[in-house]
Design a protein around this motif. Structure first.
Motif, PDB file in Angstrom:
ATOM      1  N   PRO A  12       1.268  41.809   3.430  1.00  0.00           N
ATOM      2  CA  PRO A  12       1.616  40.182   4.022  1.00  0.00           C
ATOM      3  C   PRO A  12       0.621  39.268   3.731  1.00  0.00           C
ATOM      4  O   PRO A  12      -0.481  39.611   3.108  1.00  0.00           O
ATOM      5  CB  PRO A  12       1.583  40.519   5.461  1.00  0.00           C
ATOM      6  N   VAL A  13       1.046  38.130   4.001  1.00  0.00           N
ATOM      7  CA  VAL A  13      -0.023  36.993   4.137  1.00  0.00           C
ATOM      8  C   VAL A  13      -1.194  37.113   4.833  1.00  0.00           C
ATOM      9  O   VAL A  13      -1.038  38.009   6.049  1.00  0.00           O
ATOM     10  CB  VAL A  13       0.724  35.614   4.544  1.00  0.00           C
ATOM     11  N   THR A  14      -2.364  36.850   4.091  1.00  0.00           N
ATOM     12  CA  THR A  14      -3.707  36.778   4.936  1.00  0.00           C
ATOM     13  C   THR A  14      -4.289  35.703   5.248  1.00  0.00           C
ATOM     14  O   THR A  14      -4.032  34.766   4.699  1.00  0.00           O
ATOM     15  CB  THR A  14      -4.629  37.939   4.272  1.00  0.00           C
ATOM     16  N   TYR A  15      -5.440  35.829   5.899  1.00  0.00           N
ATOM     17  CA  TYR A  15      -6.289  34.370   5.816  1.00  0.00           C
ATOM     18  C   TYR A  15      -6.769  34.211   4.654  1.00  0.00           C
ATOM     19  O   TYR A  15      -7.227  32.961   4.495  1.00  0.00           O
ATOM     20  CB  TYR A  15      -7.598  34.664   7.055  1.00  0.00           C
ATOM     21  N   GLY A  16      -7.010  34.979   3.575  1.00  0.00           N
ATOM     22  CA  GLY A  16      -7.454  34.782   2.221  1.00  0.00           C
ATOM     23  C   GLY A  16      -6.522  33.608   1.699  1.00  0.00           C
ATOM     24  O   GLY A  16      -6.701  32.639   1.186  1.00  0.00           O
ATOM     25  N   HIS A  17      -5.241  34.226   1.652  1.00  0.00           N
ATOM     26  CA  HIS A  17      -4.063  33.373   0.983  1.00  0.00           C
ATOM     27  C   HIS A  17      -3.898  31.965   1.777  1.00  0.00           C
ATOM     28  O   HIS A  17      -3.797  30.879   1.228  1.00  0.00           O
ATOM     29  CB  HIS A  17      -2.853  34.098   1.342  1.00  0.00           C
ATOM     30  N   VAL A 152      -5.375  38.501   9.731  1.00  0.00           N
ATOM     31  CA  VAL A 152      -3.967  37.670   9.580  1.00  0.00           C
ATOM     32  C   VAL A 152      -4.013  37.272  11.008  1.00  0.00           C
ATOM     33  O   VAL A 152      -4.615  37.498  12.055  1.00  0.00           O
ATOM     34  CB  VAL A 152      -2.852  38.951   9.609  1.00  0.00           C
ATOM     35  N   PRO A 153      -3.294  35.801  11.184  1.00  0.00           N
ATOM     36  CA  PRO A 153      -3.070  35.068  12.223  1.00  0.00           C
ATOM     37  C   PRO A 153      -2.421  35.815  13.448  1.00  0.00           C
ATOM     38  O   PRO A 153      -1.521  36.744  13.247  1.00  0.00           O
ATOM     39  CB  PRO A 153      -2.290  33.866  11.809  1.00  0.00           C
ATOM     40  N   PRO A 154      -2.842  35.495  14.623  1.00  0.00           N
ATOM     41  CA  PRO A 154      -2.015  36.069  15.866  1.00  0.00           C
ATOM     42  C   PRO A 154      -0.598  36.048  15.885  1.00  0.00           C
ATOM     43  O   PRO A 154      -0.104  37.000  16.453  1.00  0.00           O
ATOM     44  CB  PRO A 154      -2.531  35.467  16.947  1.00  0.00           C
ATOM     45  N   SER A 155       0.134  35.144  15.310  1.00  0.00           N
ATOM     46  CA  SER A 155       1.360  34.787  15.364  1.00  0.00           C
ATOM     47  C   SER A 155       2.057  35.936  14.837  1.00  0.00           C
ATOM     48  O   SER A 155       3.484  36.389  14.910  1.00  0.00           O
ATOM     49  CB  SER A 155       1.826  33.358  14.708  1.00  0.00           C
ATOM     50  N   ILE A 156       1.657  36.580  13.756  1.00  0.00           N
ATOM     51  CA  ILE A 156       2.489  37.813  13.045  1.00  0.00           C
ATOM     52  C   ILE A 156       1.768  38.781  13.246  1.00  0.00           C
ATOM     53  O   ILE A 156       2.188  40.008  12.697  1.00  0.00           O
ATOM     54  CB  ILE A 156       2.396  37.495  11.328  1.00  0.00           C
TER      55      ILE A 156
END
Ligand code: ADP
Length: 175
Positions: A12-17, A152-156
């Motif tokens: 999934p998307v990460t803080y790096g992306h 990863v953000p809290p929302s996901i």
């Protein structure tokens, strides 16, 4: 008006992306985050719909994105360069974590330029804090119940944890 396309699997998307998206959105008038349905990476863990939804929610929740008005999330199952032409884009964005990313990305940049001379690739160096961060690392840690809240953000976060926990139970035969 300069449009940049940032393609990837985001599985999934990460803080790096998100860091790359955030910085690209400051450099270009429009950034299209393109979830590629890549035949060379057929084994994505999350479905296309989940990956798109995770990206949209992460961007919307605004945790790492201060200016998300010029960011669009889309998907494509065709050649990146065809999508690039269709959207009248100017630049392809790639994030570089280490020299190990460079070789393949450099080759892709040359191929895309060969396929369409206007296709410029811009490389953004990963933030020092996320050079080690990859989607596969997040999946591995979460599958074994590790803490991925820094990645990863809290929302996901909960959705990712639930699906990976289910997978772990399937693999270990406890489900
Ligand atoms: P991966 O390369 O981890 O399988 P993607 O295909 O989703 O992930 O990567 C899409 C783009 O984002 C690539 O250009 C990749 O180099 C970049 N990228 C991935 N993780 C990071 C990170 N932690 N920091 C900066 N760029 C990254």
């Amino acid at each position: 008006m300069k449009t940049a396309i940032y393609p990837g699997s985001f599985d999934p998307v990460t803080y790096g992306h998100l860091d790359i998206i955030n910085r690209a959105a400051k450099l270009f008038d429009k950034v299209i985050v393109l979830v590629s349905v890549n035949p060379s990476k057929p084994n994505c863990f999350f479905t296309l719909e989940e990956r798109l939804d995770f990206l949209r929610r992460s961007i919307k929740s605004g945790l790492s994105i201060q200016h998300c008005g010029n960011i669009e999330v889309d998907s494509s199952d065709g050649l990146l360069i065809d999508y690039f032409k269709e959207r009248g884009a100017d630049v392809i964005i790639k994030g570089l974590r280490a020299m190990s990313d460079f070789e393949a990305e450099f080759q892709m940049a040359l191929v895309n330029k060969d396929l369409f001379y206007k296709a410029e690739t811009v490389f953004l160096a990963a933030d020092v804090a996320s050079t080690f961060l990859s989607s596969s690392m997040v999946k591995q840690i979460a599958m074994f119940g590790g803490d991925i809240s820094a990645f990863v953000p809290p929302s996901i976060l909960t959705d990712i944890k639930i699906k990976l926990e289910q997978k772990r139970l399937e693999i270990t035969g406890k489900k």
